[in-house]
Design a protein around this motif. Sequence first.
Motif, PDB file in Angstrom:
ATOM      1  N   SER A   4       0.814  -1.220   0.000  1.00  0.00           N
ATOM      2  CA  SER A   4       0.000   0.000   0.000  1.00  0.00           C
ATOM      3  C   SER A   4       0.846   1.268   0.000  1.00  0.00           C
ATOM      4  O   SER A   4       0.370   2.325  -0.395  1.00  0.00           O
ATOM      5  CB  SER A   4      -0.917   0.011   1.226  1.00  0.00           C
ATOM      6  N   PHE A   5       2.105   1.165   0.427  1.00  0.00           N
ATOM      7  CA  PHE A   5       2.969   2.346   0.504  1.00  0.00           C
ATOM      8  C   PHE A   5       3.919   2.482  -0.679  1.00  0.00           C
ATOM      9  O   PHE A   5       4.033   3.535  -1.273  1.00  0.00           O
ATOM     10  CB  PHE A   5       3.775   2.343   1.802  1.00  0.00           C
ATOM     11  N   CYS A   6       4.631   1.398  -1.034  1.00  0.00           N
ATOM     12  CA  CYS A   6       5.697   1.522  -2.044  1.00  0.00           C
ATOM     13  C   CYS A   6       5.419   0.758  -3.335  1.00  0.00           C
ATOM     14  O   CYS A   6       6.242   0.784  -4.247  1.00  0.00           O
ATOM     15  CB  CYS A   6       7.022   1.062  -1.456  1.00  0.00           C
ATOM     16  N   ASP A   7       4.292   0.073  -3.414  1.00  0.00           N
ATOM     17  CA  ASP A   7       3.900  -0.699  -4.597  1.00  0.00           C
ATOM     18  C   ASP A   7       4.779  -1.914  -4.883  1.00  0.00           C
ATOM     19  O   ASP A   7       4.736  -2.468  -5.969  1.00  0.00           O
ATOM     20  CB  ASP A   7       3.816   0.181  -5.854  1.00  0.00           C
ATOM     21  N   SER A   8       5.559  -2.358  -3.914  1.00  0.00           N
ATOM     22  CA  SER A   8       6.369  -3.564  -4.081  1.00  0.00           C
ATOM     23  C   SER A   8       5.460  -4.792  -4.094  1.00  0.00           C
ATOM     24  O   SER A   8       4.468  -4.856  -3.370  1.00  0.00           O
ATOM     25  CB  SER A   8       7.372  -3.683  -2.928  1.00  0.00           C
ATOM     26  N   TYR A   9       5.812  -5.773  -4.916  1.00  0.00           N
ATOM     27  CA  TYR A   9       5.037  -7.013  -4.993  1.00  0.00           C
ATOM     28  C   TYR A   9       5.698  -8.134  -4.187  1.00  0.00           C
ATOM     29  O   TYR A   9       5.166  -9.213  -4.093  1.00  0.00           O
ATOM     30  CB  TYR A   9       4.902  -7.477  -6.448  1.00  0.00           C
ATOM     31  N   GLU A  10       6.871  -7.880  -3.656  1.00  0.00           N
ATOM     32  CA  GLU A  10       7.640  -8.937  -3.019  1.00  0.00           C
ATOM     33  C   GLU A  10       7.491  -8.937  -1.509  1.00  0.00           C
ATOM     34  O   GLU A  10       7.515  -7.894  -0.871  1.00  0.00           O
ATOM     35  CB  GLU A  10       9.113  -8.794  -3.398  1.00  0.00           C
ATOM     36  N   ASP A  11       7.344 -10.131  -0.956  1.00  0.00           N
ATOM     37  CA  ASP A  11       7.381 -10.354   0.488  1.00  0.00           C
ATOM     38  C   ASP A  11       6.341  -9.521   1.237  1.00  0.00           C
ATOM     39  O   ASP A  11       6.642  -8.863   2.216  1.00  0.00           O
ATOM     40  CB  ASP A  11       8.795 -10.041   0.999  1.00  0.00           C
ATOM     41  N   ASN A  12       5.097  -9.553   0.759  1.00  0.00           N
ATOM     42  CA  ASN A  12       4.031  -8.750   1.364  1.00  0.00           C
ATOM     43  C   ASN A  12       3.293  -9.496   2.463  1.00  0.00           C
ATOM     44  O   ASN A  12       3.144 -10.714   2.422  1.00  0.00           O
ATOM     45  CB  ASN A  12       3.024  -8.314   0.310  1.00  0.00           C
ATOM     46  N   LEU A  13       2.836  -8.736   3.430  1.00  0.00           N
ATOM     47  CA  LEU A  13       2.012  -9.221   4.525  1.00  0.00           C
ATOM     48  C   LEU A  13       0.672  -8.503   4.453  1.00  0.00           C
ATOM     49  O   LEU A  13       0.570  -7.423   3.882  1.00  0.00           O
ATOM     50  CB  LEU A  13       2.659  -8.877   5.871  1.00  0.00           C
ATOM     51  N   ILE A  14      -0.341  -9.091   5.038  1.00  0.00           N
ATOM     52  CA  ILE A  14      -1.642  -8.415   5.112  1.00  0.00           C
ATOM     53  C   ILE A  14      -1.865  -8.009   6.559  1.00  0.00           C
ATOM     54  O   ILE A  14      -1.769  -8.827   7.476  1.00  0.00           O
ATOM     55  CB  ILE A  14      -2.777  -9.335   4.634  1.00  0.00           C
TER      56      ILE A  14
ATOM     57  N   CYS B 213       4.752  -4.460   2.545  1.00  0.00           N
ATOM     58  CA  CYS B 213       5.975  -5.238   2.373  1.00  0.00           C
ATOM     59  C   CYS B 213       6.782  -5.165   3.672  1.00  0.00           C
ATOM     60  O   CYS B 213       6.590  -4.269   4.507  1.00  0.00           O
ATOM     61  CB  CYS B 213       6.787  -4.723   1.189  1.00  0.00           C
ATOM     62  N   ARG B 214       7.683  -6.106   3.842  1.00  0.00           N
ATOM     63  CA  ARG B 214       8.478  -6.153   5.076  1.00  0.00           C
ATOM     64  C   ARG B 214       9.376  -4.923   5.221  1.00  0.00           C
ATOM     65  O   ARG B 214       9.650  -4.490   6.327  1.00  0.00           O
ATOM     66  CB  ARG B 214       9.288  -7.439   5.125  1.00  0.00           C
ATOM     67  N   THR B 215       9.809  -4.362   4.112  1.00  0.00           N
ATOM     68  CA  THR B 215      10.644  -3.157   4.172  1.00  0.00           C
ATOM     69  C   THR B 215       9.862  -1.998   4.778  1.00  0.00           C
ATOM     70  O   THR B 215      10.358  -1.300   5.683  1.00  0.00           O
ATOM     71  CB  THR B 215      11.139  -2.773   2.764  1.00  0.00           C
ATOM     72  N   CYS B 216       8.642  -1.775   4.332  1.00  0.00           N
ATOM     73  CA  CYS B 216       7.819  -0.691   4.877  1.00  0.00           C
ATOM     74  C   CYS B 216       7.465  -0.964   6.340  1.00  0.00           C
ATOM     75  O   CYS B 216       7.445  -0.027   7.150  1.00  0.00           O
ATOM     76  CB  CYS B 216       6.569  -0.488   4.033  1.00  0.00           C
ATOM     77  N   VAL B 217       7.199  -2.218   6.671  1.00  0.00           N
ATOM     78  CA  VAL B 217       6.913  -2.564   8.071  1.00  0.00           C
ATOM     79  C   VAL B 217       8.113  -2.196   8.936  1.00  0.00           C
ATOM     80  O   VAL B 217       7.967  -1.592  10.010  1.00  0.00           O
ATOM     81  CB  VAL B 217       6.554  -4.062   8.216  1.00  0.00           C
ATOM     82  N   SER B 218       9.329  -2.504   8.479  1.00  0.00           N
ATOM     83  CA  SER B 218      10.544  -2.170   9.238  1.00  0.00           C
ATOM     84  C   SER B 218      10.690  -0.661   9.402  1.00  0.00           C
ATOM     85  O   SER B 218      11.047  -0.170  10.472  1.00  0.00           O
ATOM     86  CB  SER B 218      11.783  -2.722   8.545  1.00  0.00           C
TER      87      SER B 218
ATOM     88  N   ILE C  74       8.294   1.553   9.388  1.00  0.00           N
ATOM     89  CA  ILE C  74       7.264   2.016  10.310  1.00  0.00           C
ATOM     90  C   ILE C  74       7.686   1.737  11.744  1.00  0.00           C
ATOM     91  O   ILE C  74       7.506   2.589  12.632  1.00  0.00           O
ATOM     92  CB  ILE C  74       5.911   1.345   9.983  1.00  0.00           C
ATOM     93  N   LYS C  75       8.278   0.587  11.982  1.00  0.00           N
ATOM     94  CA  LYS C  75       8.763   0.255  13.328  1.00  0.00           C
ATOM     95  C   LYS C  75       9.803   1.257  13.798  1.00  0.00           C
ATOM     96  O   LYS C  75       9.822   1.644  14.953  1.00  0.00           O
ATOM     97  CB  LYS C  75       9.362  -1.161  13.361  1.00  0.00           C
ATOM     98  N   GLU C  76      10.674   1.702  12.885  1.00  0.00           N
ATOM     99  CA  GLU C  76      11.707   2.679  13.228  1.00  0.00           C
ATOM    100  C   GLU C  76      11.084   4.020  13.614  1.00  0.00           C
ATOM    101  O   GLU C  76      11.551   4.692  14.521  1.00  0.00           O
ATOM    102  CB  GLU C  76      12.683   2.868  12.068  1.00  0.00           C
ATOM    103  N   ILE C  77      10.038   4.429  12.912  1.00  0.00           N
ATOM    104  CA  ILE C  77       9.353   5.697  13.204  1.00  0.00           C
ATOM    105  C   ILE C  77       8.720   5.644  14.589  1.00  0.00           C
ATOM    106  O   ILE C  77       8.781   6.604  15.341  1.00  0.00           O
ATOM    107  CB  ILE C  77       8.271   6.003  12.140  1.00  0.00           C
ATOM    108  N   LYS C  78       8.145   4.492  14.905  1.00  0.00           N
ATOM    109  CA  LYS C  78       7.437   4.324  16.166  1.00  0.00           C
ATOM    110  C   LYS C  78       8.380   4.365  17.364  1.00  0.00           C
ATOM    111  O   LYS C  78       7.992   4.757  18.448  1.00  0.00           O
ATOM    112  CB  LYS C  78       6.655   3.009  16.146  1.00  0.00           C
ATOM    113  N   SER C  79       9.636   3.967  17.173  1.00  0.00           N
ATOM    114  CA  SER C  79      10.608   3.904  18.278  1.00  0.00           C
ATOM    115  C   SER C  79      11.073   5.254  18.743  1.00  0.00           C
ATOM    116  O   SER C  79      11.116   6.224  18.138  1.00  0.00           O
ATOM    117  CB  SER C  79      11.833   3.092  17.845  1.00  0.00           C
TER     118      SER C  79
END
Length: 79
Positions: A50-60, A67-72, A74-79
């Motif tokens: 939903s953020f970067c349009d990557s098709y690889e390694d996506n979670l719902i 994607c796992r990259t965007c999740v990572s 987001i985790k950094e922003i939250k810290s």
Amino acid sequence: MIVRKTDQLGRIVLPKSTRKHFNIDTGESLEFFIDANNQIVLRKYNPSCSFCDSYEDNLIFKNKNLCRTCVSEIKEIKS
């Protein structure tokens, strides 16, 4: 090579052997598009991040694809 004709509504039937080879189940979504060589490409639908349009390694997460990259990131922003 397998040749299929379209019906009056433009539909085609994928042969059972093709569906089996590509693990396509009844009711599964497929997407098609025209590539750079002006060829029609048909593939199993795999929604992009939903953020970067990557098709690889996506979670719902909450009905959103991430994607796992965007999740990572987001985790950094939250810290």
